[in-house]
Design an enzyme around this catalytic site. Structure first.
Site, PDB file in Angstrom:
ATOM      1  N   SER A   1      29.168   7.959 -36.861  1.00  0.00           N
ATOM      2  CA  SER A   1      28.743   7.323 -38.096  1.00  0.00           C
ATOM      3  C   SER A   1      27.741   8.246 -38.785  1.00  0.00           C
ATOM      4  O   SER A   1      26.940   8.906 -38.120  1.00  0.00           O
ATOM      5  CB  SER A   1      28.082   5.980 -37.795  1.00  0.00           C
ATOM      6  OG  SER A   1      27.209   5.616 -38.847  1.00  0.00           O
TER       7      SER A   1
ATOM      8  N   TYR B   1      78.862   1.176 -53.486  1.00  0.00           N
ATOM      9  CA  TYR B   1      77.601   1.858 -53.763  1.00  0.00           C
ATOM     10  C   TYR B   1      76.958   1.353 -55.048  1.00  0.00           C
ATOM     11  O   TYR B   1      77.617   1.105 -56.042  1.00  0.00           O
ATOM     12  CB  TYR B   1      77.842   3.378 -53.891  1.00  0.00           C
ATOM     13  CG  TYR B   1      76.584   4.156 -54.228  1.00  0.00           C
ATOM     14  CD1 TYR B   1      75.730   4.586 -53.231  1.00  0.00           C
ATOM     15  CD2 TYR B   1      76.234   4.419 -55.560  1.00  0.00           C
ATOM     16  CE1 TYR B   1      74.563   5.276 -53.534  1.00  0.00           C
ATOM     17  CE2 TYR B   1      75.075   5.111 -55.871  1.00  0.00           C
ATOM     18  CZ  TYR B   1      74.239   5.535 -54.856  1.00  0.00           C
ATOM     19  OH  TYR B   1      73.089   6.208 -55.158  1.00  0.00           O
TER      20      TYR B   1
ATOM     21  N   HIS C   1      44.712 -16.008 -24.236  1.00  0.00           N
ATOM     22  CA  HIS C   1      43.833 -16.478 -25.326  1.00  0.00           C
ATOM     23  C   HIS C   1      42.593 -15.587 -25.457  1.00  0.00           C
ATOM     24  O   HIS C   1      41.557 -16.044 -25.948  1.00  0.00           O
ATOM     25  CB  HIS C   1      43.395 -17.930 -25.114  1.00  0.00           C
ATOM     26  CG  HIS C   1      44.514 -18.852 -24.733  1.00  0.00           C
ATOM     27  ND1 HIS C   1      45.247 -19.566 -25.649  1.00  0.00           N
ATOM     28  CD2 HIS C   1      45.053 -19.141 -23.519  1.00  0.00           C
ATOM     29  CE1 HIS C   1      46.180 -20.273 -25.029  1.00  0.00           C
ATOM     30  NE2 HIS C   1      46.086 -20.023 -23.723  1.00  0.00           N
TER      31      HIS C   1
ATOM     32  N   GLU D   1      42.176   2.272 -34.940  1.00  0.00           N
ATOM     33  CA  GLU D   1      42.196   1.396 -36.121  1.00  0.00           C
ATOM     34  C   GLU D   1      43.268   1.825 -37.109  1.00  0.00           C
ATOM     35  O   GLU D   1      43.956   0.992 -37.714  1.00  0.00           O
ATOM     36  CB  GLU D   1      40.827   1.412 -36.808  1.00  0.00           C
ATOM     37  CG  GLU D   1      39.734   0.788 -35.964  1.00  0.00           C
ATOM     38  CD  GLU D   1      38.351   1.089 -36.547  1.00  0.00           C
ATOM     39  OE1 GLU D   1      37.841   0.239 -37.284  1.00  0.00           O
ATOM     40  OE2 GLU D   1      37.804   2.170 -36.280  1.00  0.00           O
TER      41      GLU D   1
ATOM     42  N   LYS E   1      65.553   6.145 -49.065  1.00  0.00           N
ATOM     43  CA  LYS E   1      65.015   7.327 -48.395  1.00  0.00           C
ATOM     44  C   LYS E   1      63.512   7.345 -48.228  1.00  0.00           C
ATOM     45  O   LYS E   1      63.000   7.623 -47.133  1.00  0.00           O
ATOM     46  CB  LYS E   1      65.490   8.587 -49.120  1.00  0.00           C
ATOM     47  CG  LYS E   1      66.959   8.842 -48.922  1.00  0.00           C
ATOM     48  CD  LYS E   1      67.488   9.868 -49.884  1.00  0.00           C
ATOM     49  CE  LYS E   1      68.913   9.557 -50.261  1.00  0.00           C
ATOM     50  NZ  LYS E   1      69.061   8.310 -51.055  1.00  0.00           N
TER      51      LYS E   1
HETATM   52  N1  ARG Z   1      70.825  10.447 -55.178  1.00  0.00           N
HETATM   53  C1  ARG Z   1      71.811   9.470 -54.875  1.00  0.00           C
HETATM   54  C2  ARG Z   1      71.331   8.549 -53.730  1.00  0.00           C
HETATM   55  O1  ARG Z   1      70.396   8.863 -53.133  1.00  0.00           O
HETATM   56  C3  ARG Z   1      73.070  10.131 -54.463  1.00  0.00           C
HETATM   57  C4  ARG Z   1      74.298   9.308 -54.678  1.00  0.00           C
HETATM   58  C5  ARG Z   1      74.531   9.141 -56.117  1.00  0.00           C
HETATM   59  N2  ARG Z   1      75.806   8.584 -56.421  1.00  0.00           N
HETATM   60  C6  ARG Z   1      76.052   8.064 -57.587  1.00  0.00           C
HETATM   61  N3  ARG Z   1      77.218   7.561 -57.758  1.00  0.00           N
HETATM   62  N4  ARG Z   1      75.162   7.950 -58.526  1.00  0.00           N
HETATM   63  O2  ARG Z   1      71.880   7.504 -53.481  1.00  0.00           O
END
Ligand code: ARG
Length: 458
Positions: A278, A318, A157, A291, A326
């Site tokens: 500072s 997909y 605590h 920090e 990414k």
């Molecule tokens: N730039 C796309 C990604 O990062 C690559 C894959 C694209 N594939 C597609 N069927 N549009 O996912």
């Protein structure tokens, strides 16, 4: 004009806003080396299996190597019109070698291509993270060794609880970062399957050899299900989960450094290299690096939540949503690397103020538990009664404004007649930590054994 890659079905090019929302080249160019490596392995396999001629393979290999050096020397012109890293490279390959370039994408889709590139990028990042964590753990082991006997208050605590050693406290972080290190290693085992050859989602009719490309790219085996392969981002989620947990550990450490370095605590002094002054208050030395580590953790856990949120509604296989994977991972990886490096520096450099720690360790009746334990051991009291007697001793000391060890023997005897001189020997902080010899306890010899155990692990 219509697109080079799929212009057949299209009469006109994209709206400028379409290009803005669709293009990923500004961030996925980071994947160029993985993309080229994957294409080299793919081209080679296509020739080995007789799907393309070895002549075309040679042209492709030569062209890809040229592109690699163009990118590395900064001479490559990335185009947003070409959307992503995959199409930028393929378009350039076609400029360089002509029609043979068009054979590279046989039995492949950008869906398995991006799954491969990203997986390899995360794999490399996991290796880097392991090394960084090993260095951080090493820094803690050195400090723990130096301070196996340095007494400090342990807290619950954030109230003084019982004396511990700074070495033991450092070793708590070794355990935490050691778990992070093993987590990231576990993730590597599951990531170790190659997506290449899943194609768009259904696999391909060409007689490709997925075991060949998997081996060439350093994977143990190809993935087993083509649908899963192009829709799976678990490897990224696992990396982000690990990063978020590790970030949480770094942030707790940062918080402790911020507290410890205040004049009120006075447990540590940060080196000049890891603090700032500072512009108005000349006396200040601020723990900005700590920090910022604390704050940057928010970006890492944010990245995990962001990617979980991207993935949670996606039907197989997909969807373009997955392109949003990414930036989160790149940012989290960079942030984590920086935070670990900053912490490694701070821990290696900080000055431990032994006297401040020891004074604080002795205040707040931190050895009250030792008194109660003594009453159990030497006077045969049940622990609950010993706790009560000790509580009254603490109240008495508080009333007098003194420490437990300053209470005269008569007063302690008034509380319980079996108390004798021997009790004073357990009331010092050194005696307290030395007595904690149970496995995993704070006794200095225990801590030294733990340090040796960890050194053997690294
Ligand atoms: N730039 C796309 C990604 O990062 C690559 C894959 C694209 N594939 C597609 N069927 N549009 O996912």
């Amino acid at each position: 004009s219509s697109n080079k890659m799929w212009g057949g079905r299209f009469a006109s090019g994209p709206d400028a806003i379409m290009e803005d929302i669709n293009a990923s080249i500004d961030f996925d160019r980071k994947l160029y080396a993985e993309d080229i490596r994957g294409s080299l392995a793919h081209a080679d396999m296509l020739a080995t299996t007789g799907i393309i001629s070895s002549d075309d393979r040679d042209k492709i290999v030569q062209g890809l190597n040229t592109i690699m050096s163009e990118i590395e020397s900064g001479g490559f012109e990335f185009s947003r019109r070409l959307e992503d890293i995959h199409m930028n490279i393929e378009a350039r390959l076609s400029d360089l070698i002509g029609p043979a370039a068009g054979r590279l994408h046989t039995a492949r889709s950008r869906n398995d291509q991006v799954a491969l590139d990203f997986r390899m990028w995360v794999r490399a990042e996991i290796e880097k993270t392991q090394t960084a964590l090993t260095n951080l753990i090493g820094a803690f082991l050195n400090r723990a060794e130096e301070h196996a006997d340095t007494v400090m208050p342990g807290f619950t605590h954030l109230q003084t609880a019982q004396p511990v050693t700074f070495g033991h406290h450092c070793m708590a972080y070794v355990e935490m970062f050691g778990r992070d290190r093993s987590r990231v290693r576990d993730a590597l085992a599951r990531l170790d399957e190659c997506p290449l050859g899943a194609a768009a989602l259904a696999g391909t009719g060409f007689p490709i050899d997925r075991h060949n490309t998997a081996g060439a790219l350093g994977f143990s085996a190809p993935t087993r299900n083509s649908i899963d392969t192009v829709s799976d981002r678990d490897f990224a989620l696992e990396f982000l989960s690990m990063a978020a947990i590790c970030g949480t550990h770094l942030s707790r450490l940062a918080e402790e450094i911020v507290i410890w370095s205040t004049p009120q605590f006075g447990f540590v002094r940060l080196s000049d290299a890891f603090s700032t002054g500072s512009s108005i208050m000349p006396q200040k030395k601020n723990p900005d690096a700590a920090e910022l580590v604390r704050a940057k953790t928010g970006r890492i856990s944010g990245a995990l939540i962001a990617l979980l949120t991207v993935m949670k509604g996606l039907p197989l296989a997909y969807s373009k949503d997955m392109q949003e994977d990414k930036e989160q991972v790149f940012d989290a990886a960079e942030t984590l690397e920086l935070a670990i490096a900053a912490m490694t520096g701070m821990i290696s450099d900080l000055k431990v103020l032994n006297d401040g720690m020891k004074a604080a360790a002795g205040s707040g009746y931190s050895t009250a538990t030792d008194l109660a334990d003594w009453l159990v051991r030497e006077a045969g009291l049940p622990f609950r009664e010993a706790h009560h007697v000790t509580g009254r001793a603490v109240a008495l000391a508080e009333e007098r404004g003194c420490d437990l060890a300053d209470l005269p023997l008569e007063d302690l005897r008034d509380l319980n007649p079996s108390v004798n001189e021997g009790v004073y020997s357990v009331l010092t902080v050194e005696a307290s930590v030395a007595s904690r010899t149970s496995f995993g306890g704070t006794a200095p010899d225990n801590v030294r054994e733990q340090i040796a155990w960890w050194r053997a692990q690294l």
